[in-house]
Design an enzyme around this catalytic site. Structure first.
Site, PDB file in Angstrom:
ATOM      1  N   GLY A 116     105.338   2.298 -13.100  1.00 12.17           N
ATOM      2  CA  GLY A 116     104.130   3.059 -13.439  1.00 12.17           C
ATOM      3  C   GLY A 116     102.899   2.287 -13.024  1.00 12.17           C
ATOM      4  CB  VAL A 132      98.393   1.186 -18.860  1.00  9.10           C
ATOM      5  CG1 VAL A 132      99.098  -0.006 -19.485  1.00  9.10           C
ATOM      6  CG2 VAL A 132      97.496   1.828 -19.889  1.00  9.10           C
ATOM      7  N   GLY A 133      99.366   0.318 -16.088  1.00 11.50           N
ATOM      8  CA  GLY A 133     100.233  -0.542 -15.275  1.00 11.50           C
ATOM      9  C   GLY A 133      99.450  -1.316 -14.226  1.00 11.50           C
ATOM     10  CB  SER A 185     104.722   3.968 -22.273  1.00 14.79           C
ATOM     11  OG  SER A 185     104.850   3.996 -20.881  1.00 14.79           O
ATOM     12  CB  THR A 186     101.196   4.826 -26.375  1.00 12.95           C
ATOM     13  OG1 THR A 186     100.207   3.927 -25.896  1.00 12.95           O
ATOM     14  CG2 THR A 186     100.994   5.107 -27.847  1.00 12.95           C
ATOM     15  CG  LEU A 202      93.930  -1.180 -20.997  1.00 15.30           C
ATOM     16  CD1 LEU A 202      93.141  -0.008 -20.450  1.00 15.30           C
ATOM     17  CD2 LEU A 202      94.567  -1.915 -19.853  1.00 15.30           C
ATOM     18  CE  LYS A 235      97.944   2.178 -27.683  1.00 16.08           C
ATOM     19  NZ  LYS A 235      96.651   1.668 -27.258  1.00 16.08           N
ATOM     20  CB  CYS A 264      95.468   7.495 -25.415  1.00 13.33           C
ATOM     21  SG  CYS A 264      96.259   6.965 -23.897  1.00 13.33           S
ATOM     22  CD  GLN A 270      93.838  16.998 -27.929  1.00 16.17           C
ATOM     23  OE1 GLN A 270      92.649  17.199 -28.039  1.00 16.17           O
ATOM     24  NE2 GLN A 270      94.619  17.750 -27.199  1.00 16.17           N
TER      25      GLN A 270
END
Ligand code: NAD
Ligand code: UGA
Length: 463
Positions: free
Chosen positions: A10, A14-15, A132-133, A164, A221, A277, A279
């Site tokens: 990914g 983020v990745g 991932s979350t 982040l 998280k 993220c 929502q």
């Protein structure tokens, strides 16, 4: 114990940045970021660092330093998995749009595919890291897949969620408030935690590296995002009350935020939080609570999202009301389309929903955003499926110059808090607009009295 090679599945918001910083801080470690999206990988490999697939201040410098040295971007997923001792899963986990849990639960199909691919390809022991979350207990499912479809090798699962924020990603990665690592209480679990800890410890003080069990890490998280979003909804919930009573939300936020127990951050009233993220993570939390029969807890958290939807609708309605009850064929300019400043990301941006509501009223929307492309804005609107694509294209147009954008406009709405808006020649903007000229400041970004002295009819949010 130190390892030599990691990979990340990914190459997204983020990745990409996370692995770039890890590579820069660990020159001895080979870091390979893989993705099935070949265009995205090509953009990460682009010579011209201005063409990286995501806009993030400072990212170009970090990528420029590490790429080709110990940082690599590739579409060869199997090869990268095979070579790496530690594999981060950093794929998207959007809200499900089908089946059970539709509109609420996290769609884990991409995560599951990664687990299956890791199981299929791996020939030596691996540490698999959830970046991932994910819903609490996902590690159990990942472990099941790895242990039952794999080649009989040992997999250790860690949870290492990322905190982040976009727009400040590099800053957040370089000086994080904390790094969180969750693992199993077994000897091999604790060893795996140490391996990951050593990677972060090259630049993060050990006192800021928190270790927990897997479930605490996964749940922390989700709930950190829920708490942050709750602050925005809490302050936004007061904006309407301020408007009705003559209190001023900026003054109220300042007055309550100076209480050190409350704190001053994340109390900016706005058109509503956006981003990929908040929502999705709250809805996921609501779904988990509901699945466990915790209906009061589910209702409590769902209200944060309900308040946010209300704020976006309220802002659009305010514009219609102020413009004498009709915006049909009126030109309304948006300054900003991104969900916050310093990013080109538009996922769940309030702009999309506000534009949609105004277009329902047949307003002509013209948008200026310093980083978002016209194509992206159209596809955001088309994604809502409210009307046909040609109709959206008729009602929403894009400008690359803010002064041209406002020519003949009846109203201007500040949607994103881009710093450059504060530096504009507002007299020139006023002169270009149709009169009376309204400003709807959805971020309370501008100087109200200066604008009113020019002649604008200023409407701040919660003022
Ligand atoms: P993103 O959509 O930008 O990136 C995900 C990438 O994964 C995409 O490029 C996609 O092509 C790739 N992918 C999906 N399945 C794949 C597969 N099987 N093999 C290879 N590549 C695959 O998403 P993001 O914003 O980077 O978010 C990733 C995760 O991090 C999410 O769980 C999110 O909740 C979490 N997160 C995001 C942020 C943020 O600010 N965006 C911050 C913290 C945590
Ligand atoms: C958020 C969290 O801040 C990160 O810690 C987390 O890692 C990330 O979600 C994630 O999991 O994806 P992000 O969504 O990138 O980061 O951006 P934020 O700075 O949190 O802003 C979210 C939204 O809230 C934006 O639309 C922003 O404009 C809005 N906001 C924020 C307000 O309206 N008022 C505020 O006071 C603060």
């Amino acid at each position: 114990m130190k390892i030599k090679s990691i990979c990340c599945i990914g190459a997204g918001y983020v990745g990409g940045p996370t692995m770039s910083v890890i590579a820069q801080k660990n020159p001895q470690l080979k870091v390979t970021v893989v993705d099935i999206n070949a265009d995205r990988i090509a953009a990460w490999n682009c010579k011209d660092l201005a063409q990286l697939p995501i806009f993030e201040p400072g990212l170009d410098k970090v990528v420029g330093e590490a790429r080709g040295q110990n940082l690599f971007f590739s579409t060869e997923v199997d090869k990268a998995i095979d070579e790496a001792e530690m594999i981060f899963i950093s794929v998207n986990t959007p809200t499900k749009t089908y089946g059970a849990g539709k509109g609420m639960a996290a769609d884990l199909q991409y995560v599951e595919l990664c687990a299956r691919q890791i199981a299929k390809v791996s020939k030596s022991d691996k540490i698999v890291v959830e970046k991932s979350t994910l819903p609490v207990k996902t590690a159990e499912a990942i472990k099941d897949i790895l242990d039952n479809t794999g080649n009989g090798i040992h997999f250790e699962i860690l949870s290492n969620p990322e905190f982040l924020a976009e727009g400040t990603a590099i800053q957040d990665l370089e000086a994080p408030d904390r790094v969180l690592i969750g693992g199993e209480p077994t000897e091999t679990g604790q060893e795996a935690i140490e391996v990951l800890k050593n990677i972060y410890a090259t630049w993060v003080p050990e006192s800021q590296i928190i270790t927990t069990n897997l479930w605490s890490s996964e749940l922390s998280k989700l709930t950190a995002n829920a708490f942050l979003a709750q602050r925005v909804s809490s302050i936004n919930a007061l904006t309407e009350l301020c408007e009705k009573t003559g209190a001023n939300i900026t003054e109220v936020a300042n007055a309550i935020g100076t209480d050190s127990r409350i704190g001053s951050k994340f109390l900016n009233a706005s058109v509503g939080f956006g981003g990929s993220c908040f929502q999705k993570d709250i809805l996921n939390l609501v779904y988990i609570c509901k699945s466990l029969g915790l209906n009061q807890a589910a209702d409590y958290w769902e209200q944060v999202v309900i308040m946010n939807n209300h704020q976006r609708t309220r802002f659009a309605n305010q514009i219609v009301k102020a413009l004498y009850g009709t915006v049909a064929d009126k030109k309304i300019v948006f300054f900003g389309w991104a969900f916050k400043k310093n990013t080109n990301d538009t996922r769940e941006s309030a702009a999309i929903y506000i534009a949609d509501k105004l277009i329902e009223e047949h307003a002509q929307i013209q948008v200026y955003d310093p980083k978002v492309t016209a194509l992206q804005m159209q596809s955001d609107l088309n994604y809502l499926n409210s009307r046909s694509e040609p109709e959206n294209a008729k009602y929403l147009t894009t400008h690359s110059d803010p002064y041209d954008a406002v020519a003949g406009a009846h109203a201007l709405a500040i949607i994103t808090e881009w710093d450059e808006f504060k530096t504009y020649d507002w007299r020139k903007i006023y002169d270009n607009m149709s009169k009376p000229a309204f400003i709807f400041d959805g971020r309370n970004l501008l100087n109200r009295s200066a604008l009113e002295s020019i002649g604008f009819l200023y409407r701040g949010i919660g003022q």
